[in-house]
Design an enzyme around this catalytic site. Structure first.
Site, PDB file in Angstrom:
ATOM      1  N   GLY A 132       0.823  -1.195   0.000  1.00 15.57           N
ATOM      2  CA  GLY A 132       0.000   0.000   0.000  1.00 15.57           C
ATOM      3  C   GLY A 132       0.862   1.251   0.000  1.00 15.57           C
ATOM      4  O   GLY A 132       2.091   1.183  -0.045  1.00 15.57           O
ATOM      5  N   GLY A 190       4.992  14.036  -4.407  1.00 14.77           N
ATOM      6  CA  GLY A 190       4.490  12.667  -4.429  1.00 14.77           C
ATOM      7  C   GLY A 190       3.884  12.238  -5.755  1.00 14.77           C
ATOM      8  O   GLY A 190       3.094  11.292  -5.798  1.00 14.77           O
ATOM      9  N   GLU A 191       4.266  12.913  -6.833  1.00 12.31           N
ATOM     10  CA  GLU A 191       3.665  12.544  -8.124  1.00 12.31           C
ATOM     11  C   GLU A 191       4.021  11.111  -8.521  1.00 12.31           C
ATOM     12  O   GLU A 191       3.215  10.411  -9.141  1.00 12.31           O
ATOM     13  CB  GLU A 191       4.088  13.517  -9.232  1.00 12.31           C
ATOM     14  N   ARG A 192       5.216  10.641  -8.177  1.00 15.72           N
ATOM     15  CA  ARG A 192       5.578   9.253  -8.497  1.00 15.72           C
ATOM     16  C   ARG A 192       4.644   8.267  -7.799  1.00 15.72           C
ATOM     17  O   ARG A 192       4.212   7.274  -8.380  1.00 15.72           O
ATOM     18  CB  ARG A 192       7.036   8.961  -8.096  1.00 15.72           C
ATOM     19  N   ARG A 193       4.349   8.553  -6.530  1.00 12.81           N
ATOM     20  CA  ARG A 193       3.428   7.682  -5.792  1.00 12.81           C
ATOM     21  C   ARG A 193       2.035   7.701  -6.423  1.00 12.81           C
ATOM     22  O   ARG A 193       1.358   6.670  -6.512  1.00 12.81           O
ATOM     23  CB  ARG A 193       3.362   8.131  -4.327  1.00 12.81           C
ATOM     24  N   GLU A 249      10.946  20.839  -3.329  1.00 10.84           N
ATOM     25  CA  GLU A 249      10.761  19.411  -3.074  1.00 10.84           C
ATOM     26  C   GLU A 249      11.426  18.575  -4.162  1.00 10.84           C
ATOM     27  O   GLU A 249      12.055  17.558  -3.889  1.00 10.84           O
ATOM     28  CB  GLU A 249       9.263  19.087  -2.991  1.00 10.84           C
ATOM     29  N   ARG A 300      15.110  15.850  -4.274  1.00  3.60           N
ATOM     30  CA  ARG A 300      14.982  14.426  -4.566  1.00  3.60           C
ATOM     31  C   ARG A 300      16.333  13.839  -4.929  1.00  3.60           C
ATOM     32  O   ARG A 300      17.168  14.501  -5.542  1.00  3.60           O
ATOM     33  CB  ARG A 300      14.002  14.188  -5.712  1.00  3.60           C
TER      34      ARG A 300
END
Length: 286
Positions: A64, A84-87, A118, A122
């Site tokens: 999850g 959090g775009e990858r998530r 942000e 990374r």
């Protein structure tokens, strides 16, 4: 049955919850329907590695979404991704219906700045993406390099090195972006005269030069004012291999010079008598 992300309490465990927004005054935590989430239109990041995305999707399928994304609610009721775009993308691959998210209060200017910062922080960005993010942060948010360095938690010298990359020819930037060379190679190439930088890149890739060898190449071109033809003559492949064999035992500043008669000399730089003793010790322990 479609999986749901983690972080929703008992309703999620027993399957009675629908993907609606639920928040608390303290942390503004929410479970938001995937369809209500949109990427930031000014997202600094332009590339997402497909293999890494699939690996993240596999992790989400198994465990999850452990770390909530961060969003800001827009005027049309949608939620714009701050981080959090990858998530979010990986969750779509898995087929999740909703995601846990932190809702931040931010105006458009601060939203843009937060997204830029942000992304710069990374670890999976290439050096050119980081440099472009820094440039956008400076230009679009009206920051100086010093202020921007404070925001992203990097030294001023580090920021300067990244910004210099954007002055390199497109060929060098592309090679760095695609992983053909490292930032160390690019920094060395940046110190070479502009009209010789593409040549240096091609030589670096063709000869598989180390960063140290590329720095030596830059030094010869800059300090000794040697021509490309002279460098080509002075750097046969066997010479590069010899330097690589000597570096573990001696100084990393090793150069080979070939004379017109076919002979030459090997020059090993040292800074003190103590360093000579270190050379002897390394050879003794070979």
């Amino acid at each position: 049955m479609k999986q749901k992300g983690l972080g929703r309490g008992l309703d999620a465990i027993f399957g009675t919850e629908k993907p609606t927004v639920k928040t608390t005054p303290m942390n503004r935590m929410a479970e938001i329907a995937i369809g209500d989430i949109i990427p930031n239109p000014t997202q600094p990041r332009t590339q997402f590695d497909d293999e890494a995305l699939q690996e993240l999707a596999a992790s989400i399928r198994q465990l999850g979404v452990i770390q909530p994304i961060t969003v800001k609610k827009s005027s049309d009721g949608k939620y714009i991704i701050i981080s959090g775009e990858r998530r979010w993308r990986a969750s779509q691959v898995v087929g999740l219906e909703s995601l846990p998210a932190y809702i931040r209060e931010a105006d458009d200017e601060n939203l843009h700045a937060m997204a830029l910062v942000e992304n710069i922080q990374r670890q999976d960005l290439n050096a050119i993406e980081i440099a472009l993010g820094m440039q956008r942060l400076i230009e679009e948010c009206g920051l100086t390099q010093e202020a921007m360095a404070d925001k992203v938690g990097k030294k001023r010298s580090t920021v300067s090195n990244y910004m210099r990359l954007l002055n390199l020819p497109d060929e060098v930037q592309l090679a760095l972006k695609e992983g053909l060379i490292t930032m160390g190679h690019a920094k060395a190439i940046a110190g070479i005269e502009a009209d010789k930088q593409v040549w240096a890149l091609k030589r670096c890739i063709k000869k598989a030069l180390s960063v140290r060898q590329t720095e030596e190449l830059a030094r010869k071109l800059a300090e000794q004012k040697q021509s490309v033809e002279q460098i080509e003559e002075e750097y046969p492949e066997s010479y590069s291999r010899l330097v690589e064999q000597l570096e573990p035992y001696f100084s990393e500043n090793i150069s080979i010079k070939r004379g017109k008669s076919g002979g030459g000399k090997i020059v090993i730089d040292f800074s003190s008598d103590e360093e000579i003793e270190q050379f002897i010790e390394r050879l003794r322990n070979k």
